[in-house]
Write a protein that holds these residues in place. Sequence first.
Motif, mmCIF file in Angstrom:
data_model
loop_
_atom_site.group_PDB
_atom_site.id
_atom_site.type_symbol
_atom_site.label_atom_id
_atom_site.label_comp_id
_atom_site.label_asym_id
_atom_site.label_seq_id
_atom_site.Cartn_x
_atom_site.Cartn_y
_atom_site.Cartn_z
ATOM 1 N N PHE A 572 86.600 93.203 165.055
ATOM 2 C CA PHE A 572 85.852 93.215 166.311
ATOM 3 C C PHE A 572 86.410 92.151 167.249
ATOM 4 N N LEU A 573 86.579 92.503 168.523
ATOM 5 C CA LEU A 573 87.059 91.556 169.534
ATOM 6 C C LEU A 573 86.128 91.596 170.746
ATOM 7 N N TYR A 574 85.686 90.422 171.175
ATOM 8 C CA TYR A 574 84.878 90.303 172.392
ATOM 9 C C TYR A 574 85.618 89.400 173.371
ATOM 10 N N ASP A 575 85.816 89.889 174.589
ATOM 11 C CA ASP A 575 86.493 89.135 175.642
ATOM 12 C C ASP A 575 85.457 88.760 176.692
ATOM 13 N N GLN A 576 85.069 87.494 176.674
ATOM 14 C CA GLN A 576 83.991 87.049 177.558
ATOM 15 C C GLN A 576 84.424 87.058 179.015
ATOM 16 N N ARG A 577 85.698 86.753 179.283
ATOM 17 C CA ARG A 577 86.134 86.713 180.682
ATOM 18 C C ARG A 577 85.937 88.065 181.355
ATOM 19 N N HIS A 578 86.323 89.126 180.664
ATOM 20 C CA HIS A 578 86.219 90.466 181.246
ATOM 21 C C HIS A 578 84.946 91.179 180.808
ATOM 22 N N ASP A 579 84.140 90.497 180.008
ATOM 23 C CA ASP A 579 82.842 91.023 179.587
ATOM 24 C C ASP A 579 82.990 92.391 178.927
ATOM 25 N N VAL A 580 83.964 92.479 177.995
ATOM 26 C CA VAL A 580 84.221 93.732 177.295
ATOM 27 C C VAL A 580 84.393 93.441 175.815
ATOM 28 N N PHE A 581 84.269 94.498 175.025
ATOM 29 C CA PHE A 581 84.589 94.381 173.605
ATOM 30 C C PHE A 581 85.442 95.559 173.181
ATOM 31 N N PHE A 582 86.224 95.335 172.112
ATOM 32 C CA PHE A 582 87.139 96.342 171.586
ATOM 33 C C PHE A 582 86.613 96.839 170.260
ATOM 34 N N LEU A 583 86.665 98.158 170.064
ATOM 35 C CA LEU A 583 86.147 98.782 168.851
ATOM 36 C C LEU A 583 87.199 99.739 168.300
ATOM 37 N N PRO A 584 87.872 99.371 167.181
ATOM 38 C CA PRO A 584 88.918 100.238 166.636
ATOM 39 C C PRO A 584 88.336 101.435 165.900
ATOM 40 N N THR A 585 89.029 102.571 165.996
ATOM 41 C CA THR A 585 88.623 103.781 165.283
ATOM 42 C C THR A 585 89.850 104.424 164.659
ATOM 43 N N GLU A 586 89.630 105.581 164.041
ATOM 44 C CA GLU A 586 90.715 106.232 163.310
ATOM 45 C C GLU A 586 91.775 106.836 164.233
ATOM 46 N N ARG A 587 91.495 106.996 165.510
ATOM 47 C CA ARG A 587 92.456 107.594 166.445
ATOM 48 C C ARG A 587 92.883 106.629 167.544
ATOM 49 N N GLY A 588 92.337 105.425 167.523
ATOM 50 C CA GLY A 588 92.670 104.469 168.573
ATOM 51 C C GLY A 588 91.521 103.512 168.803
#
Length: 690
Positions: A572-588
């Motif tokens: 899990f990755l949270y980027d506070q500057r851009h107020d977004v998070f990244f969620l990996p899955t089986e296709r991307g």
Amino acid sequence: MRRSLQVVVLLAAIATVAVGVGAFALMTDSSGDATGPSTTEPPSVDGDASVEQFESDAAFAEYVRASQRDSGGFFGGGRVTFQGGEEVAVETADAATNSQRAGGSDGGGSDARISDTNVQVQGVAEPDRLQTGQSTLYYADGRYWGGGYVREDGYGRTRIIDANDPAAPELVGGIDDSGQLLLVNDTLVVLSNERVTGYDISDRETPEQVWSVGLNAHIQTARMTEGRLVLVLQQGVTLDDPCPVEPFTDRPGTACTEVYHPGQGADASVTYTVVSMDPHTGDEHDRVTFLGTYQHSATYVTNDSVYLTYTQRTPYAETYQAYLQGSDLLYEQAHDRLDELATYELTRNARMTELSALVQDWLARQPADEREQLREELQSGYGEYVDERKRDLLRSGIVRIDRDGDSLSVAETGEVPGRPLNQWALDEHEGTLRIATTVDPHGATSVNDVYTLDGSLEIQGSALNMGETEQIYSVRFEGDTAYVVTFRQIDPFYTLDLSDPANPEIQGELKLPGFSRYLHPLSDDRILGIGEEDGQVKATVFDVSDPQNPTVAESRILDARWSAVAQTHHAFLYDQRHDVFFLPTERGGYVFDTELNEQTFVRTDSPATRAAYVGDYLYVFSNDGLTVVDEETWEPVSELPFDRVETEEPSEPVEEPAGPEPRPADEPVWPVEPVDAEWPAGPPGADATR
């Protein structure tokens, strides 16, 4: 190095050796010691509150033989496969302690910023396949699926990536070694099945191996704190040659007279060695070794301490026999037989066979038209019996090992009812240890509790009975607040006030479909949950501004059936500057803002595994390569392909179930069927497409 030991409560309890994910325990079994008159109360897990060292190698060997004779536990010696994902990092943080919540290496927003590994406690580094340092990233490929990692000897490579130009990273070097990584200054430590190895990476183009130590043991946990490498090593006991205990292949072992064990007999199947090492040289500073069993609940590490927990479960056979002895349904001859069985030295399986035969014989003697009703009465009576005693039948011991510079010592111990899910179920805050547990001895109705313990690991207060019939799926502690998710058919989300450790209070409850496996704070009043609903990945934002009335602010079910976040919070990755998070899955990988608006989807040929941000660029990793996305436009700007490592990978990541324990081998399906808690959703099934 024979140490003195302060009072250590590694309770001499009767326990089932159930092999679970990330398992570890120091448990006991007296099923073969019932030589006195029987009682209607089952043996509680409470017992001798002492731990001692063996007087001789012979005493060590006899202790293990007696345990094997009584319990039939797991033996075999040697290594166990290195476990990646959830427990190798083997999951509480105050609002400011999580590195990703604070914005990573440079939360102030400079272009030099680069994200850190998502960890539990600030200042305590956790191993992961991706590590970052200044303008360099280190990524270990290999045979991965889900959060787990499997490595064969000589297999895999660690890539060294230059990110001085964040939009166009370059491969500048590599190491023909792969595993979980830890980075400290100019040293990269690689932890694999076979070895722990330190590399000098001061020259990134030509990294140099500095030290290496072979393993006879499984790395149950690893951490880096204050420049010291801490390992918890698990090793099977070999009866033919048990002494000394040798977790390393090329270093002196621990004499059996230096191994700690419970004062009473235990299910002694494995040893656990906590080691403090210098990551730059590989020199060992200190070690502490315990004798225990394979079943482990959780390991939680702070800057100063290592907390090891071990689950103690009264065996089904012992509980069931005690229940039958107090039942007025059975005839006199059956009670005479029960008293006789109490004098026999039997394994748990043998005792259960005798009890099942006794009950079947009793039923066969009853009128045919009454047998089913009597069977149901016996079963329901057993459920009531264990429900009244469940917090005595399942408990977790806690051992705190303190680190003072290079030295390790056992400091305090305690116990609580139930079993914690994983590392996130424990948290230390202002001198108080908080722990969330599921209380579910087999046959009982499960409940979930939170306990607070003082510096001596004595219980101060508790909040009890959350999620009846359910089990804990995720926990997050934030300062004086706790968030707990339980699940069986619906997902109750609880908020708790822990500001007064003597009086923890359940404040609010929210029920919704699906469940959350991982909780992450987005702000003081919003918590993100990542989990599943109906076989699809689900993201939920909880509004906790009113703790007594939590609500769902946003919810979204994704076009994905798997995410690595289900196995490890490192994905899990949270980027506070851009107020977004990244969620990996089986296709991307998906990128969402905190209102769950999709910013982009980064497609990958193989499952997305990790992400990092460098300046205003998002790096998305898979085993095939690296895709760079501009966080201002959310458009891909470059790709860095990796040479493909030849391997046979499953078409879909394989998810290992986490949480509930398998039914112990001594439990029959007749005449009493214990109530098992439901398992989390299993591996992904049919192919999913976006």
